[in-house]
Design a protein around this motif. Structure first.
Motif, PDB file in Angstrom:
ATOM      1  N   MET A 261      17.600  44.507  19.187  1.00 25.26           N
ATOM      2  CA  MET A 261      16.307  44.838  19.423  1.00 25.26           C
ATOM      3  C   MET A 261      16.178  43.940  20.720  1.00 25.26           C
ATOM      4  O   MET A 261      16.954  42.937  20.989  1.00 25.26           O
ATOM      5  CB  MET A 261      15.357  44.191  18.235  1.00 25.26           C
ATOM      6  N   LEU A 262      15.322  44.605  21.675  1.00 25.25           N
ATOM      7  CA  LEU A 262      15.176  43.957  23.110  1.00 25.25           C
ATOM      8  C   LEU A 262      13.588  44.017  23.250  1.00 25.25           C
ATOM      9  O   LEU A 262      12.843  44.765  22.900  1.00 25.25           O
ATOM     10  CB  LEU A 262      16.012  44.560  23.903  1.00 25.25           C
ATOM     11  N   PRO A 263      13.129  42.881  24.073  1.00 25.43           N
ATOM     12  CA  PRO A 263      11.814  42.772  24.095  1.00 25.43           C
ATOM     13  C   PRO A 263      11.399  43.768  25.524  1.00 25.43           C
ATOM     14  O   PRO A 263      11.675  43.520  26.742  1.00 25.43           O
ATOM     15  CB  PRO A 263      11.425  41.340  24.692  1.00 25.43           C
ATOM     16  N   LEU A 264      10.980  44.845  25.090  1.00 28.61           N
ATOM     17  CA  LEU A 264      10.740  46.101  25.883  1.00 28.61           C
ATOM     18  C   LEU A 264       9.284  45.820  26.640  1.00 28.61           C
ATOM     19  O   LEU A 264       8.245  45.856  25.934  1.00 28.61           O
ATOM     20  CB  LEU A 264      10.974  47.297  25.254  1.00 28.61           C
ATOM     21  N   MET A 265       9.308  45.859  28.118  1.00 25.98           N
ATOM     22  CA  MET A 265       8.130  45.574  28.689  1.00 25.98           C
ATOM     23  C   MET A 265       7.493  46.975  28.975  1.00 25.98           C
ATOM     24  O   MET A 265       6.212  47.314  28.954  1.00 25.98           O
ATOM     25  CB  MET A 265       8.415  44.688  30.050  1.00 25.98           C
ATOM     26  N   GLU A 266       8.357  47.796  29.375  1.00 26.18           N
ATOM     27  CA  GLU A 266       7.828  49.199  30.007  1.00 26.18           C
ATOM     28  C   GLU A 266       9.145  50.207  30.149  1.00 26.18           C
ATOM     29  O   GLU A 266      10.255  49.450  30.195  1.00 26.18           O
ATOM     30  CB  GLU A 266       7.148  49.273  31.251  1.00 26.18           C
ATOM     31  N   GLU A 267       8.942  51.216  30.224  1.00 23.64           N
ATOM     32  CA  GLU A 267       9.975  52.300  30.275  1.00 23.64           C
ATOM     33  C   GLU A 267       9.339  53.425  30.945  1.00 23.64           C
ATOM     34  O   GLU A 267       8.357  53.935  30.515  1.00 23.64           O
ATOM     35  CB  GLU A 267      10.850  52.685  29.148  1.00 23.64           C
ATOM     36  N   PHE A 268      10.040  54.160  32.039  1.00 22.42           N
ATOM     37  CA  PHE A 268       9.343  55.147  32.685  1.00 22.42           C
ATOM     38  C   PHE A 268      10.459  55.917  33.337  1.00 22.42           C
ATOM     39  O   PHE A 268      11.433  55.422  34.054  1.00 22.42           O
ATOM     40  CB  PHE A 268       8.393  54.676  33.545  1.00 22.42           C
ATOM     41  N   TYR A 269      10.001  57.241  33.688  1.00 15.82           N
ATOM     42  CA  TYR A 269      10.855  57.976  34.423  1.00 15.82           C
ATOM     43  C   TYR A 269      10.615  58.014  35.733  1.00 15.82           C
ATOM     44  O   TYR A 269       9.441  58.443  36.051  1.00 15.82           O
ATOM     45  CB  TYR A 269      11.069  59.368  33.632  1.00 15.82           C
ATOM     46  N   THR A 270      11.278  57.981  36.920  1.00 15.50           N
ATOM     47  CA  THR A 270      10.908  57.672  38.109  1.00 15.50           C
ATOM     48  C   THR A 270      11.965  58.109  39.034  1.00 15.50           C
ATOM     49  O   THR A 270      13.028  58.545  38.818  1.00 15.50           O
ATOM     50  CB  THR A 270      10.146  56.353  38.398  1.00 15.50           C
ATOM     51  N   ILE A 271      11.539  57.600  40.419  1.00 16.51           N
ATOM     52  CA  ILE A 271      12.696  57.944  41.289  1.00 16.51           C
ATOM     53  C   ILE A 271      13.207  56.486  41.697  1.00 16.51           C
ATOM     54  O   ILE A 271      12.326  55.493  42.097  1.00 16.51           O
ATOM     55  CB  ILE A 271      12.129  58.455  42.748  1.00 16.51           C
TER      56      ILE A 271
END
Ligand code: SF4
Length: 210
Positions: A15-25
């Motif tokens: 498990m990891l402390p996930l701050m954010e995830e997003f698809y971008t350039i």
């Protein structure tokens, strides 16, 4: 899950402390302009005063998230994943990168290199910071060295860091965003006089995307 179980899973990198995830350039460095799914992991004690993601520093603010969930999200969107932070190498990246690779994703990291390298990386972008220098392995495996230029002394720092980095690494100078008006002309001159370097710009900020 019990608190203790979560803590053990985080210690193992499951498990990891996930701050954010997003698809971008991807905005900066060698892969500028290419689509990628960004996974931003919380936790960093490198302490750059100009850091533009200070919200990432305290890992406790970011929910421990199963790497299975992170990978399931990523594979819906992209062929390339960029793991960033915070400082991702605060944590054991072996489980996450193994699962991403098992899904045939290309796996990139953006790191200060300040902690021992874990995980397997198709692209290792090393961005050294004066406050906590990289470990030797990071210099040895870097595909890309990206030095942030906040003041004139940073050109000296950049050369010192390039001297320590393997000679296949592609070298970038990138103006620190708040100093870009002042530093970009100096970087342009520097690169013309020292053409082993290239300029990297934070194009995502010009494009107004994450
Ligand atoms: Fe911010 Fe990166 Fe420096 Fe950590 S290493 S303080 S996340 S710029």
């Amino acid at each position: 899950m019990l608190q203790k179980e979560i803590q053990i899973a985080v210690e193992k990198g499951d498990m990891l402390p996930l701050m954010e995830e997003f698809y971008t350039i991807q905005g900066e460095g060698y892969h500028t302009g290419t689509a990628a799914y960004f996974i931003r992991i919380g936790g960093c004690d490198v302490g750059c005063h100009w850091c533009d993601v200070k919200e990432s520093w305290n890992a406790e603010l970011h929910p421990p998230t199963s790497t299975d969930v992170i990978v399931a999200n990523a594979k819906q969107y992209a062929e390339t994943v960029v793991v960033t932070g915070g400082e991702p190498l605060t944590w054991d990246m072996a489980p996450l990168t193994a699962k991403l690779k098992a899904e045939n994703l290309r796996v990139h990291i953006e790191t200060s290199g300040a902690y021992p390298v874990s995980g397997h990386w198709d692209w290792f972008c090393l961005s050294p910071k004066k406050t906590k220098l990289p470990v030797q392995e990071a210099y040895d495996i870097a595909h890309e060295l990206k030095v942030i230029i906040h003041n004139k002394h940073d050109f000296i720092f950049a050369e010192e860091q390039a001297a320590r980095t393997n000679d296949k690494a592609i070298l970038f100078l990138q103006p620190e965003w708040s100093k870009k008006e002042e530093m970009t002309p100096l970087i342009i001159d520097y690169v013309m006089n020292n053409p082993k370097w290239r300029i990297s710009l934070q194009t995502h900020k010009y494009l107004n995307i994450p």
